[in-house]
Design an enzyme around this catalytic site. Structure first.
Site, PDB file in Angstrom:
ATOM      1  N   LYS A   1     -16.527  21.291  74.732  1.00 25.29           N
ATOM      2  CA  LYS A   1     -17.205  21.540  76.021  1.00 25.29           C
ATOM      3  C   LYS A   1     -16.455  20.860  77.174  1.00 25.29           C
ATOM      4  CE  LYS A   1     -20.681  24.080  74.603  1.00 25.29           C
ATOM      5  NZ  LYS A   1     -20.527  25.549  74.661  1.00 25.29           N
TER       6      LYS A   1
ATOM      7  N   TYR B   1     -23.096  15.503  68.300  1.00 24.03           N
ATOM      8  CA  TYR B   1     -22.503  16.655  68.995  1.00 24.03           C
ATOM      9  C   TYR B   1     -20.984  16.664  68.781  1.00 24.03           C
ATOM     10  CZ  TYR B   1     -22.618  20.448  72.423  1.00 24.03           C
ATOM     11  OH  TYR B   1     -22.523  21.677  73.045  1.00 24.03           O
TER      12      TYR B   1
HETATM   13  P1  NAD Z   1     -26.512  31.362  69.436  1.00 28.30           P
HETATM   14  O1  NAD Z   1     -26.238  31.021  67.999  1.00 28.30           O
HETATM   15  O2  NAD Z   1     -27.645  32.254  69.699  1.00 28.30           O
HETATM   16  O3  NAD Z   1     -25.212  31.942  70.129  1.00 28.30           O
HETATM   17  C1  NAD Z   1     -23.911  31.568  69.743  1.00 28.30           C
HETATM   18  C2  NAD Z   1     -23.132  32.849  69.713  1.00 28.30           C
HETATM   19  O4  NAD Z   1     -21.744  32.577  69.466  1.00 28.30           O
HETATM   20  C3  NAD Z   1     -23.595  33.805  68.602  1.00 28.30           C
HETATM   21  O5  NAD Z   1     -23.987  35.026  69.158  1.00 28.30           O
HETATM   22  C4  NAD Z   1     -22.361  33.977  67.747  1.00 28.30           C
HETATM   23  O6  NAD Z   1     -22.240  35.275  67.205  1.00 28.30           O
HETATM   24  C5  NAD Z   1     -21.256  33.708  68.776  1.00 28.30           C
HETATM   25  N1  NAD Z   1     -19.971  33.414  68.152  1.00 28.30           N
HETATM   26  C6  NAD Z   1     -19.653  32.412  67.283  1.00 28.30           C
HETATM   27  N2  NAD Z   1     -18.362  32.542  66.900  1.00 28.30           N
HETATM   28  C7  NAD Z   1     -17.866  33.629  67.540  1.00 28.30           C
HETATM   29  C8  NAD Z   1     -16.610  34.288  67.549  1.00 28.30           C
HETATM   30  N3  NAD Z   1     -15.582  33.856  66.792  1.00 28.30           N
HETATM   31  N4  NAD Z   1     -16.451  35.400  68.326  1.00 28.30           N
HETATM   32  C9  NAD Z   1     -17.470  35.863  69.081  1.00 28.30           C
HETATM   33  N5  NAD Z   1     -18.688  35.289  69.107  1.00 28.30           N
HETATM   34  C10 NAD Z   1     -18.879  34.189  68.345  1.00 28.30           C
HETATM   35  O7  NAD Z   1     -26.709  29.941  70.159  1.00 28.30           O
HETATM   36  P2  NAD Z   1     -26.866  29.547  71.708  1.00 28.30           P
HETATM   37  O8  NAD Z   1     -27.462  28.182  71.682  1.00 28.30           O
HETATM   38  O9  NAD Z   1     -27.542  30.624  72.453  1.00 28.30           O
HETATM   39  O10 NAD Z   1     -25.355  29.370  72.181  1.00 28.30           O
HETATM   40  C11 NAD Z   1     -24.797  30.062  73.289  1.00 28.30           C
HETATM   41  C12 NAD Z   1     -23.979  29.106  74.153  1.00 28.30           C
HETATM   42  O11 NAD Z   1     -24.853  28.180  74.784  1.00 28.30           O
HETATM   43  C13 NAD Z   1     -22.969  28.262  73.373  1.00 28.30           C
HETATM   44  O12 NAD Z   1     -21.800  28.113  74.136  1.00 28.30           O
HETATM   45  C14 NAD Z   1     -23.688  26.923  73.266  1.00 28.30           C
HETATM   46  O13 NAD Z   1     -22.795  25.855  73.057  1.00 28.30           O
HETATM   47  C15 NAD Z   1     -24.333  26.879  74.623  1.00 28.30           C
HETATM   48  N6  NAD Z   1     -25.400  25.903  74.792  1.00 28.30           N
HETATM   49  C16 NAD Z   1     -26.445  25.879  73.935  1.00 28.30           C
HETATM   50  C17 NAD Z   1     -27.447  24.936  74.095  1.00 28.30           C
HETATM   51  C18 NAD Z   1     -28.613  24.867  73.132  1.00 28.30           C
HETATM   52  O14 NAD Z   1     -29.271  23.842  73.077  1.00 28.30           O
HETATM   53  N7  NAD Z   1     -28.917  25.912  72.409  1.00 28.30           N
HETATM   54  C19 NAD Z   1     -27.383  24.034  75.168  1.00 28.30           C
HETATM   55  C20 NAD Z   1     -26.306  24.102  76.046  1.00 28.30           C
HETATM   56  C21 NAD Z   1     -25.313  25.030  75.855  1.00 28.30           C
END
Ligand code: NAD
Length: 258
Positions: free
Chosen positions: A165, A158
């Site tokens: 984060k 990570y």
């Molecule tokens: P995802 O890929 O579906 O979403 C990530 C989003 O970030 C995308 O829509 C992308 O377009 C956007 N993004 C990236 N760079 C950008 C920029 N410069 N400007 C605007 N938007 C931008 O993946 P996800 O897992 O749904 O991620 C969403 C959030 O959840 C993130 O913060 C991620 O760290 C967090 N998260 C994810 C998990 C997991 O396991 N998937 C767990 C905990 C937290």
């Protein structure tokens, strides 16, 4: 009762139907919120087409491009909200980015550029969006961001996103203090691992999910809908006493020591 009727909600971070933000948008819509959706613009317009088709059933009244690294576009997003809606009640910050190199191998091998980009997109963007949202939340509001356990514990691979984060979670606390005087609440949801576009870039994500399925108290990981339900709760009048918190929605994994 969880009712978001009459609330204007901006949802960022929908890339496809696996996105956590998609789960959140669906739950906010089900609770009656009026939605605005942003997408990350790309040269070929693929995200725009894909996301607009996906969100169509939720009938968002705003659909806007917003790359958080583009200050002009970010300000235009909030200027449009001011013009069309007049006020904003809910901001969902559900986005992050780190290069693939920054998400595997030795942490110390990360480049200055990749480190700065991860922090800028994944943590600073909450600050810049909250600043732009603040004048539109004069009657109070709720800001929710998404974080992960890797911001407080070491999760192999990570790496740099863990640093981002950690910064994001402190942003939540400082913003909660600053904006509390105008009744704006700022909280984070620390979600368990879910397969998405972003998580597929993290080295060994499937092993992480399988590990959680084996050892978490609920013996599974969580769904986008479960995260969405928690976001809707945090944005509702059921949560008016909660701010500055990181709420774990991870099937209980965070409590485990062994
Ligand atoms: P995802 O890929 O579906 O979403 C990530 C989003 O970030 C995308 O829509 C992308 O377009 C956007 N993004 C990236 N760079 C950008 C920029 N410069 N400007 C605007 N938007 C931008 O993946 P996800 O897992 O749904 O991620 C969403 C959030 O959840 C993130 O913060 C991620 O760290 C967090 N998260 C994810 C998990 C997991 O396991 N998937 C767990 C905990 C937290």
């Amino acid at each position: 009762m969880l009712n978001l009727t009459g609330k204007n909600a901006l949802v960022t971070g929908i890339a496809n139907n696996k996105s956590i933000a998609w789960g959140i948008a669906q739950q906010l819509h089900a609770a009656g919120a009026n939605l605005g959706v942003t997408y990350l613009p790309d040269e070929k317009g693929r995200f725009e087409k894909k996301v607009s088709e996906l969100v169509e059933p939720l009938q968002p009244s705003l659909f806007l491009p917003c790359d958080v690294q583009n200050e002009v576009q970010l300000q235009e997003t909030f200027d449009t909200i001011k013009d069309k809606w007049g006020k904003l009640d809910i901001l969902i910050h559900c986005l992050a980015f780190a290069s693939k190199d920054a998400l595997s191998g030795d942490f110390s091998s990360v480049s200055r550029q990749d480190y700065a980009q991860a922090i800028e997109v994944s943590a600073y963007s909450l600050v810049s969006m909250s600043r732009a949202a603040k004048p539109l939340m004069a009657e109070g509001g709720s800001i929710v961001t998404l974080t992960y356990l890797g911001g407080v514990r070491v999760i192999p691979n990570y790496n740099t996103m863990g640093i981002a984060k950690a910064a994001l979670e402190m942003n939540v606390r400082y913003l909660a203090f600053e904006m509390g005087s105008q009744n704006v609440r700022v909280n984070g949801i620390s979600a368990g691992p879910i397969r998405t576009l972003a998580s597929s870039a993290v080295g060994g994500i499937l092993d992480m999910i399988h590990h959680v399925e084996e050892v978490a108290p609920l013996r599974r990981t969580v769904t986008q809908a479960e995260v969405g339900n928690t976001a809707a709760f945090l944005c509702s009048d059921l949560a008016t006493g909660i701010t500055g918190q990181i709420l774990y929605v991870d099937a209980g994994y965070e409590i485990m020591g062994m």
